[in-house]
Design a protein around this motif. Structure first.
Motif, mmCIF file in Angstrom:
data_model
loop_
_atom_site.group_PDB
_atom_site.id
_atom_site.type_symbol
_atom_site.label_atom_id
_atom_site.label_comp_id
_atom_site.label_asym_id
_atom_site.label_seq_id
_atom_site.Cartn_x
_atom_site.Cartn_y
_atom_site.Cartn_z
ATOM 1 N N VAL A 128 1.099 -1.333 -0.061
ATOM 2 C CA VAL A 128 -0.084 0.039 -0.052
ATOM 3 C C VAL A 128 0.796 1.263 -0.038
ATOM 4 O O VAL A 128 0.562 2.101 -0.833
ATOM 5 C CB VAL A 128 -0.922 -0.103 1.240
ATOM 6 C CG1 VAL A 128 -1.738 1.338 1.408
ATOM 7 C CG2 VAL A 128 -2.118 -0.966 1.110
ATOM 8 N N SER A 186 2.519 1.664 -3.394
ATOM 9 C CA SER A 186 1.307 2.187 -4.384
ATOM 10 C C SER A 186 1.032 3.810 -4.349
ATOM 11 O O SER A 186 0.855 4.426 -5.065
ATOM 12 C CB SER A 186 0.097 1.393 -4.000
ATOM 13 O OG SER A 186 0.478 0.059 -4.478
ATOM 14 N N TRP A 197 1.021 6.803 -6.515
ATOM 15 C CA TRP A 197 -0.224 7.398 -6.648
ATOM 16 C C TRP A 197 -0.233 9.043 -6.337
ATOM 17 O O TRP A 197 -0.418 9.675 -7.347
ATOM 18 C CB TRP A 197 -1.111 6.884 -5.704
ATOM 19 C CG TRP A 197 -2.448 7.677 -5.197
ATOM 20 C CD1 TRP A 197 -3.744 7.889 -6.147
ATOM 21 C CD2 TRP A 197 -2.796 8.559 -4.147
ATOM 22 N NE1 TRP A 197 -4.506 8.367 -5.406
ATOM 23 C CE2 TRP A 197 -3.991 8.984 -4.293
ATOM 24 C CE3 TRP A 197 -2.067 9.104 -3.063
ATOM 25 C CZ2 TRP A 197 -4.666 9.945 -3.372
ATOM 26 C CZ3 TRP A 197 -2.638 9.697 -2.269
ATOM 27 C CH2 TRP A 197 -3.991 10.189 -2.230
ATOM 28 N N LEU A 226 -4.528 6.714 -16.074
ATOM 29 C CA LEU A 226 -3.948 5.462 -16.642
ATOM 30 C C LEU A 226 -2.964 4.802 -15.473
ATOM 31 O O LEU A 226 -3.266 3.571 -15.239
ATOM 32 C CB LEU A 226 -3.265 5.518 -17.851
ATOM 33 C CG LEU A 226 -4.082 6.263 -18.886
ATOM 34 C CD1 LEU A 226 -3.267 6.639 -20.295
ATOM 35 C CD2 LEU A 226 -5.177 5.497 -19.259
ATOM 36 N N PHE A 258 -3.202 5.157 -12.071
ATOM 37 C CA PHE A 258 -4.257 4.743 -11.196
ATOM 38 C C PHE A 258 -4.697 3.351 -11.421
ATOM 39 O O PHE A 258 -4.726 2.557 -10.495
ATOM 40 C CB PHE A 258 -5.484 5.788 -10.921
ATOM 41 C CG PHE A 258 -5.211 7.106 -10.478
ATOM 42 C CD1 PHE A 258 -3.880 7.291 -9.799
ATOM 43 C CD2 PHE A 258 -5.907 8.243 -10.906
ATOM 44 C CE1 PHE A 258 -3.814 8.616 -9.402
ATOM 45 C CE2 PHE A 258 -5.543 9.521 -10.429
ATOM 46 C CZ PHE A 258 -4.481 9.640 -9.703
ATOM 47 N N LEU A 259 -4.971 3.140 -12.476
ATOM 48 C CA LEU A 259 -5.744 1.936 -13.143
ATOM 49 C C LEU A 259 -4.876 0.827 -12.890
ATOM 50 O O LEU A 259 -5.035 -0.329 -12.363
ATOM 51 C CB LEU A 259 -5.927 1.821 -14.527
ATOM 52 C CG LEU A 259 -7.586 2.251 -14.893
ATOM 53 C CD1 LEU A 259 -7.626 2.630 -16.545
ATOM 54 C CD2 LEU A 259 -8.697 1.330 -14.663
ATOM 55 N N LEU A 285 -2.092 0.786 -11.054
ATOM 56 C CA LEU A 285 -1.678 0.506 -9.647
ATOM 57 C C LEU A 285 -2.864 -0.220 -8.962
ATOM 58 O O LEU A 285 -2.564 -1.314 -8.329
ATOM 59 C CB LEU A 285 -1.986 1.947 -8.962
ATOM 60 C CG LEU A 285 -0.811 2.915 -8.873
ATOM 61 C CD1 LEU A 285 -0.922 4.031 -8.189
ATOM 62 C CD2 LEU A 285 0.602 2.037 -8.279
ATOM 63 N N ILE A 286 -4.179 -0.169 -9.088
ATOM 64 C CA ILE A 286 -5.172 -0.898 -8.408
ATOM 65 C C ILE A 286 -5.046 -2.459 -9.061
ATOM 66 O O ILE A 286 -5.214 -3.487 -8.255
ATOM 67 C CB ILE A 286 -6.665 -0.528 -8.805
ATOM 68 C CG1 ILE A 286 -6.715 1.037 -8.152
ATOM 69 C CG2 ILE A 286 -7.605 -1.437 -8.196
ATOM 70 C CD1 ILE A 286 -8.176 1.501 -8.504
ATOM 71 N N PHE A 287 -4.863 -2.716 -10.412
ATOM 72 C CA PHE A 287 -5.004 -4.236 -11.013
ATOM 73 C C PHE A 287 -3.631 -4.774 -10.385
ATOM 74 O O PHE A 287 -3.448 -5.938 -9.799
ATOM 75 C CB PHE A 287 -4.849 -4.096 -12.355
ATOM 76 C CG PHE A 287 -6.435 -4.044 -12.868
ATOM 77 C CD1 PHE A 287 -7.234 -4.966 -12.651
ATOM 78 C CD2 PHE A 287 -7.019 -2.770 -13.379
ATOM 79 C CE1 PHE A 287 -8.648 -4.941 -13.104
ATOM 80 C CE2 PHE A 287 -8.164 -2.651 -13.571
ATOM 81 C CZ PHE A 287 -9.049 -3.671 -13.591
ATOM 82 N N TYR A 346 -1.918 -4.071 -7.554
ATOM 83 C CA TYR A 346 -2.312 -4.425 -6.210
ATOM 84 C C TYR A 346 -3.126 -5.676 -6.078
ATOM 85 O O TYR A 346 -2.728 -6.486 -5.288
ATOM 86 C CB TYR A 346 -2.751 -3.194 -5.557
ATOM 87 C CG TYR A 346 -3.229 -3.342 -3.934
ATOM 88 C CD1 TYR A 346 -2.126 -3.250 -2.983
ATOM 89 C CD2 TYR A 346 -4.571 -3.453 -3.950
ATOM 90 C CE1 TYR A 346 -2.537 -3.612 -1.631
ATOM 91 C CE2 TYR A 346 -5.028 -3.743 -2.513
ATOM 92 C CZ TYR A 346 -3.906 -3.700 -1.355
ATOM 93 O OH TYR A 346 -4.113 -4.013 -0.100
ATOM 94 N N ALA A 347 -4.133 -5.562 -6.763
ATOM 95 C CA ALA A 347 -4.974 -6.786 -6.454
ATOM 96 C C ALA A 347 -4.502 -8.106 -7.108
ATOM 97 O O ALA A 347 -4.582 -9.142 -6.292
ATOM 98 C CB ALA A 347 -6.450 -6.546 -7.441
ATOM 99 N N THR A 348 -3.666 -7.972 -7.937
ATOM 100 C CA THR A 348 -2.837 -9.279 -8.355
ATOM 101 C C THR A 348 -1.987 -9.637 -7.143
ATOM 102 O O THR A 348 -1.827 -10.932 -6.835
ATOM 103 C CB THR A 348 -2.126 -9.173 -9.735
ATOM 104 O OG1 THR A 348 -2.940 -8.494 -10.557
ATOM 105 C CG2 THR A 348 -1.616 -10.474 -10.237
#
Lengths: 595, 86
Positions: free
Chosen positions: B18, B21, B25, B61, B63-64, B66-68, B70-72
């Motif tokens: 986090v 990331s 961010w 772009l 941000f997108l 980062l989330i994917f 992080y989720a992986t």
């Protein structure tokens, strides 16, 4: 077929679709009513979240806000998307694991205090009600302009449609109608943008066209825009002209406000697993980014189109005459929008030509004196009409105009429904079941939820019909409250085991009061005109921080107060520490589904 | 490693993800998009500069991504510590 018939067909077809979905997705239990039975696929939820989040403000207003200011309003783009990073990493997975139905319920359980829960209920209701007024007026305006029905009638039709799918279907009905509404709104937004980008730059992707070459002049689009604006005395589009600290804090306020808005957070309660909550935030941002990366292109291209329309022979040449405007079909949009009062021209010097320039520019004042101009004659161009008028400005076919009307309504209705659900569940679940009558049966609670929803729709409709004069300003209030009170409380509840009940309550109240008072000092107490202590201008703002940006300062105060008060008071009980530890681990979220 | 230690290690790794990331961010939005824009103005992008592109396109772009990412990474971490569902 005339334009109005087309508009009726498109809007009627989408409304029939929403009602059809409502019958198919009726809610039978409180679990379905509050959280769609927690069976929503993460991509579906992402799409529903995108529609829930993108309101009349995103669809109708945002491109206009960027068009007339340029780079400095990039805050909206970064702020309203950056919040999803915070949601995905700091809130959504943990609140899903907690496995309850409302945001105040988490606050009440984590801080073991009914008082904390009630403070959260008040913040939620104030933030959501102020937000819903804007959606309802958006519905009224769209009806009035495109269907030429009286805006009150339009509002009643909108309210009846929302009533159907929200009261019958609860979160389940809302989720699936929001998916349909997303498809309608994104189609409506991107089609005109693609047409315009092709026309101006030859690139069908507006995101690329924005940085492409303006075909008519052969210079880059943004260079061309800066030039024509400079020629008529306006500040450059790409330049930075405002206070940098304020721009940073405004962006931050929008980010943490987005992450703290309850109607967005509850959408993540509907997915089956914790991992799905993370993915879902990513998918939501994919669907939001489709609109948000197009919006700056729409703004820049529309601004250039407006200048080119008024100066068909270039800014040094002859400008458009009032006679041409009234007689030629390609200028019919100006006449149509003038009727709504949102656009206004005035031939001040009586020369029959429109002069559009920045009156405050010294260079232009000198030029005006020389040419006998009596002032800028584009007296009013309401920023909200930019997206709705865009297809007409670019002379696009009638069906494009009709789909934009349906898209504006989809954006407003989907957000209104999400807000109404957040309000009604705070009343039936937190207030009635949580405080007044804890022994209420499941059936009784479901009925209470439906009645609260119906009452909330009635109140929202009434507020839409009689919008308080301050409707536009209250958006600052909604974001300020979400940023300064709700977001910090949720984040500390998850990431700290030391913040206790007194710390959280003191933090929320001090963040809330600081933010609200700062807004009231400049906007008037309770927004009553004339009661503001200081004029709402940059010279009076503390360190140049505008009332719109103060939410991030309020959030900082909330964090500090909560930390120090918690240190000075009793430790968090053992069972609450265990609760916090359990929400940090994904395993077991499925079992927490039914309670 | 017992359950409690594994739980702590899981949480520490999560916090580390986090933190990284959120640094990225902030860097792409407040940094490249606003505060560092004057430094990036030497890099031209389609009629303007890189800072403008980050403010209106690039940050979204990132941000997108980062989330994917992080989720992986969290899915892998969940499995490693045996706290995943299904």
């Amino acid at each position: 077929m005339d334009q109005q018939t087309l508009n009726f067909i498109f809007v009627g077809a989408t409304f029939a679709l929403y009602i059809g979905i409502a019958f198919w997705a009726r809610a039978a239990t409180t679990g379905e009513f509050y959280a769609a039975g927690r069976g929503v696929h993460p991509i579906t939820n992402g799409m529903a979240t995108a529609a829930d989040w993108m309101s009349a403000a995103s669809f109708i207003s945002m491109a206009g806000l960027i068009a007339f200011v340029g780079y400095d309003n990039s805050s909206f783009l970064m702020g309203w998307t950056g919040g999803y990073v915070l949601l995905a990493m700091l809130l959504a997975p943990y609140l899903r694991k907690f496995g309850k139905y409302t945001v105040p319920e988490f606050v009440g359980d984590r801080f073991y205090s009914t008082t904390a829960r009630m403070v959260a209920v008040i913040c939620l209701i104030v933030a959501s009600v102020t937000y819903v007024i804007g959606q309802m007026t958006g519905v009224g305006v769209t009806f009035a302009r495109f269907l030429e029905v009286d805006s009150a009638t339009g509002l009643y039709i909108g309210a009846v449609v929302v009533f159907f799918y929200a009261v019958l279907g609860g979160m389940k009905g809302i989720t699936y109608t929001q998916v349909a509404q997303y498809v309608v709104l994104i189609t409506a937004y991107t089609i005109p943008a693609i047409f315009i980008s092709l026309e101006l730059t030859g690139n069908f992707l507006p995101q690329m066209g924005l940085f492409g070459t303006h075909q008519a002049s052969g210079t880059p689009l943004l260079v061309r825009l800066d030039q024509v604006l400079a020629d008529i005395g306006f500040a450059s589009y790409t330049g930075h002209h405002t206070n940098t600290l304020n721009m940073v804090l405004f962006t931050l306020s929008l980010m943490i406000g987005t992450a703290g808005l309850p109607h967005v957070i509850v959408r993540f309660f509907t997915v089956p697993k914790v991992a799905d909550a993370r993915w879902s935030a990513g998918w939501a941002l994919v669907f939001i980014a489709l609109l948000y990366t197009v919006a700056p292109a729409v703004g820049a291209m529309a601004r250039l189109n407006i200048v080119d329309t008024i100066y068909p022979n270039g800014v040094q040449g002859e400008s458009l005459s009032y006679e041409d405007m009234k007689s030629k079909p390609e200028y019919a949009w100006m006449v149509n929008w003038e009727k709504t009062g949102l656009l206004k021209f005035e031939d001040k010097n009586g020369d029959g030509k429109i002069q559009y320039y920045n009156e405050k520019s010294d260079k232009m004042t000198a030029l005006a004196a020389e040419k006998g101009w009596q002032g800028n004659e584009l007296v009013k161009f309401d920023r909200d009409i930019l997206v709705l008028a865009n297809p007409e400005i670019a002379n696009l076919p009638g069906w494009v105009i009709a789909i934009v009307a349906a898209g504006g309504l989809a954006a407003a209705l989907s957000t209104a429904a999400g807000l109404l659900l957040a309000i009604s569940s705070a009343i039936s679940h937190d207030l009635i079941k949580g405080a007044i009558n804890p022994n209420i049966s499941e059936k009784g609670e479901l009925l209470a939820a439906r009645i609260s929803m119906a009452v909330a729709i009635a109140v929202a409709t009434w507020l839409g019909l009689n919008p308080p004069g301050f409707a536009a300003q209250t958006v600052a209030l909604a974001f300020g409250i979400a940023a300064a009170s709700i977001f910090p409380a949720l984040m500390m509840g998850i990431f700290s085991t030391r913040i206790n009940n007194s710390g959280a309550i003191a933090g929320m109240l001090s963040g809330l009061i600081f933010t609200v008072v700062y807004i009231f000092i400049f906007k008037g107490w309770f927004f009553i005109p004339g009661t503001n202590w200081l004029p709402d201008t940059a010279d009076n703002w503390l360190f140049g921080i505008s009332p719109l940006s103060i939410g991030s300062v309020g959030a900082g105060i909330n964090f500090l107060v909560a930390y120090f008060v918690s240190r000075a008071t009793a430790d968090v009980p053992e069972e609450i520490r265990e609760l916090v530890e359990s929400i940090r681990i994904p395993r077991g979220a499925g079992q927490a589904t039914d309670h | 490693m017992n359950d409690k230690e594994s739980g702590l290690a899981y949480w520490r790794s999560n916090i580390a993800y986090v933190k990284v990331s959120l640094v990225i961010w902030a860097l792409v939005s407040f940094g490249f998009g606003i505060l560092l824009r004057p430094m990036l103005s030497v890099i031209p992008v389609g009629g303007t500069d890189l800072g403008f592109w980050f403010a209106q396109q690039g940050s979204i772009l990132v941000f997108l991504a980062l989330i994917f990412v992080y989720a992986t990474m969290m899915n892998t971490l969940d499995r490693k510590h045996g706290v995943h569902e299904d």
